[in-house]
Design a protein around this motif. Sequence first.
Motif, mmCIF file in Angstrom:
data_model
loop_
_atom_site.group_PDB
_atom_site.id
_atom_site.type_symbol
_atom_site.label_atom_id
_atom_site.label_comp_id
_atom_site.label_asym_id
_atom_site.label_seq_id
_atom_site.Cartn_x
_atom_site.Cartn_y
_atom_site.Cartn_z
ATOM 1 N N HIS A 188 5.897 -10.496 -8.434
ATOM 2 C CA HIS A 188 7.130 -9.751 -8.148
ATOM 3 C C HIS A 188 6.821 -8.341 -7.652
ATOM 4 N N LEU A 189 7.666 -7.892 -6.740
ATOM 5 C CA LEU A 189 7.375 -6.647 -6.031
ATOM 6 C C LEU A 189 7.202 -5.429 -6.956
ATOM 7 N N ILE A 190 8.200 -5.137 -7.798
ATOM 8 C CA ILE A 190 8.137 -3.873 -8.559
ATOM 9 C C ILE A 190 6.911 -3.833 -9.484
ATOM 10 N N PRO A 191 6.654 -4.857 -10.317
ATOM 11 C CA PRO A 191 5.439 -4.766 -11.147
ATOM 12 C C PRO A 191 4.149 -4.683 -10.327
ATOM 13 N N ILE A 192 4.119 -5.320 -9.169
ATOM 14 C CA ILE A 192 2.922 -5.223 -8.318
ATOM 15 C C ILE A 192 2.721 -3.777 -7.858
ATOM 16 N N GLY A 199 -3.702 1.853 -10.643
ATOM 17 C CA GLY A 199 -5.066 1.644 -10.161
ATOM 18 C C GLY A 199 -5.595 0.252 -10.462
ATOM 19 N N GLN A 200 -4.716 -0.657 -10.891
ATOM 20 C CA GLN A 200 -5.153 -2.027 -11.172
ATOM 21 C C GLN A 200 -5.261 -2.863 -9.892
ATOM 22 N N ARG A 201 -4.687 -2.360 -8.820
ATOM 23 C CA ARG A 201 -4.798 -2.983 -7.487
ATOM 24 C C ARG A 201 -5.090 -1.874 -6.489
ATOM 25 N N ASP A 202 -5.702 -2.272 -5.365
ATOM 26 C CA ASP A 202 -5.993 -1.257 -4.338
ATOM 27 C C ASP A 202 -4.719 -0.740 -3.697
ATOM 28 N N GLY A 203 -3.745 -1.618 -3.578
ATOM 29 C CA GLY A 203 -2.502 -1.221 -2.907
ATOM 30 C C GLY A 203 -1.538 -2.392 -2.886
ATOM 31 N N VAL A 204 -0.517 -2.249 -2.060
ATOM 32 C CA VAL A 204 0.537 -3.264 -1.992
ATOM 33 C C VAL A 204 0.572 -3.834 -0.587
ATOM 34 N N THR A 269 6.607 7.395 -10.376
ATOM 35 C CA THR A 269 5.275 7.452 -11.008
ATOM 36 C C THR A 269 4.511 8.718 -10.623
ATOM 37 N N GLN A 270 4.961 9.363 -9.529
ATOM 38 C CA GLN A 270 4.238 10.536 -9.012
ATOM 39 C C GLN A 270 2.790 10.183 -8.657
ATOM 40 N N LYS A 271 2.580 8.931 -8.217
ATOM 41 C CA LYS A 271 1.234 8.484 -7.823
ATOM 42 C C LYS A 271 1.240 8.135 -6.337
ATOM 43 N N GLU A 272 0.058 8.251 -5.755
ATOM 44 C CA GLU A 272 -0.083 7.762 -4.381
ATOM 45 C C GLU A 272 -0.200 6.251 -4.456
ATOM 46 N N ILE A 273 0.550 5.546 -3.661
ATOM 47 C CA ILE A 273 0.453 4.087 -3.686
ATOM 48 C C ILE A 273 0.243 3.627 -2.253
ATOM 49 N N LYS A 274 -0.900 2.975 -2.013
ATOM 50 C CA LYS A 274 -1.186 2.530 -0.642
ATOM 51 C C LYS A 274 -0.392 1.264 -0.338
ATOM 52 N N ALA A 275 0.115 1.179 0.877
ATOM 53 C CA ALA A 275 0.841 -0.031 1.280
ATOM 54 C C ALA A 275 0.436 -0.398 2.695
#
Length: 327
Positions: A188-192, A199-204, A269-275
Amino acid sequence: MTILVSGGAGYIGSHTVLYLQQQNEDVIVLDNLSKGHRGALCNLKFYEGDLTNTALLDKVFQENKINAIIHFAASSLVGESMEKPLDYYENNVLGTFHLVKKAVEYNVNNIVFSSTAATYGEPKNIPILETDPTIPTNPYGETKLAIEKMLKWSHEAYGLNSICLRYFNAAGADPEGRIGEDHTPETHLIPIVLEAALGQRDGVKIFGDDYPTLDGTCIRDYIHVFDLAQAHYLAVQKLISDGGCDVFNLGNGQGFSVKEVIDTCRKVTQKEIKAEVSPRRGGDPAQLIASAEKAHNKLGWKPQYDSLETIVQHAWNWHSTHEEGYE
Ligand SMILES: NC(=O)c1ccc[n+]([C@@H]2O[C@H](COP(=O)([O-])OP(=O)(O)OC[C@H]3O[C@@H](n4cnc5c(N)ncnc54)[C@H](O)[C@@H]3O)[C@@H](O)[C@H]2O)c1
Ligand SMILES: O=c1ccn([C@@H]2O[C@H](COP(=O)(O)OP(=O)(O)O[C@H]3O[C@H](CO)[C@@H](O)[C@H](O)[C@H]3O)[C@@H](O)[C@H]2O)c(=O)[nH]1
């Protein structure tokens, strides 16, 4: 009331169980733990087993005086259903067939069923009304539609009362942070996106940016899991007071694109999230947005947590404090 909850150890099931317990209702859970977690539940009678285990169903119905069933147990992933349609017919249609057959046999006449926006397919009108055409674009939606029809005919023939709740995209977590969403693997999108923030995944991966929407990514109507829980309780009460057989949409009536969801997760989250954009996922309609007017008017349902930011905040509260889920 005594309410049997199938699939009660799963994501939406466990939140509904908690909500029912807060209303002082007596809850029994049947779950095969293929996806759910025993640790999401406490202070109740738990039967571990499959919907197709008819001996176990006999035991559950004989040992308890059940007033209503809330039926969550199912396989529920759009993408997986495109690859394994027969598994979906087996688990969803056959599993429900056994449960409904026993409900009729033991005169348990009230059932609330987890249906889905996936029954509509590619909608002609937005927002979607319950009376709009149902032409699923994936086997998952087909199995849920088949079950809705099984329930309709069972009402006509055996007097089994039912409410099918077509939820749009369930999201969020218990506002008090006691339980949350934990699927392995998560699809599911939001938990991913939140796993990426941790940091459990490189990005989305964004599944397609060439849909006919404003930014080209799919639009969904995200609805808080505790608001869904409230709707189930109202549906059980309605069945017990009025009987009948009906269908209701459950959504907020607001659509967010995949890109907008990722941006909201970045803000919360105030985090950088790569997509990065990747190919479309099979079976995905471009846009699903509910009209839930019928549930507001006939069930008296009023979602409390209707902002996407709140939904993501509650999910983040749980994910960031339970990095390993229920383990
Ligand atoms: N998550 C969503 O956005 C969404 C939206 C619309 C509808 N739904 C429907 O809501 C229901 C719950 O969804 P969820 O996201 O909580 O899924 P989930 O996978 O977290 O929960 C399903 C639960 O059912 C159990 N289960 C599955 N098959 C079983 C069987 N044959 N016998 C006994 N137990 C079985 C699993 O172990 C799990 O605990 C499903 O029916 C799904 O189709 C979900
Ligand atoms: O890594 C990912 C995961 C998802 N998506 C997209 O995000 C949207 C939402 O996807 P997802 O969270 O997997 O939910 P849905 O496929 O919309 O399905 C959910 O919502 C349906 C109701 O709309 C329910 O019936 C299903 O059970 C439930 O899984 C879709 O456009 C996906 O293509 C991505 O772009 N990248």
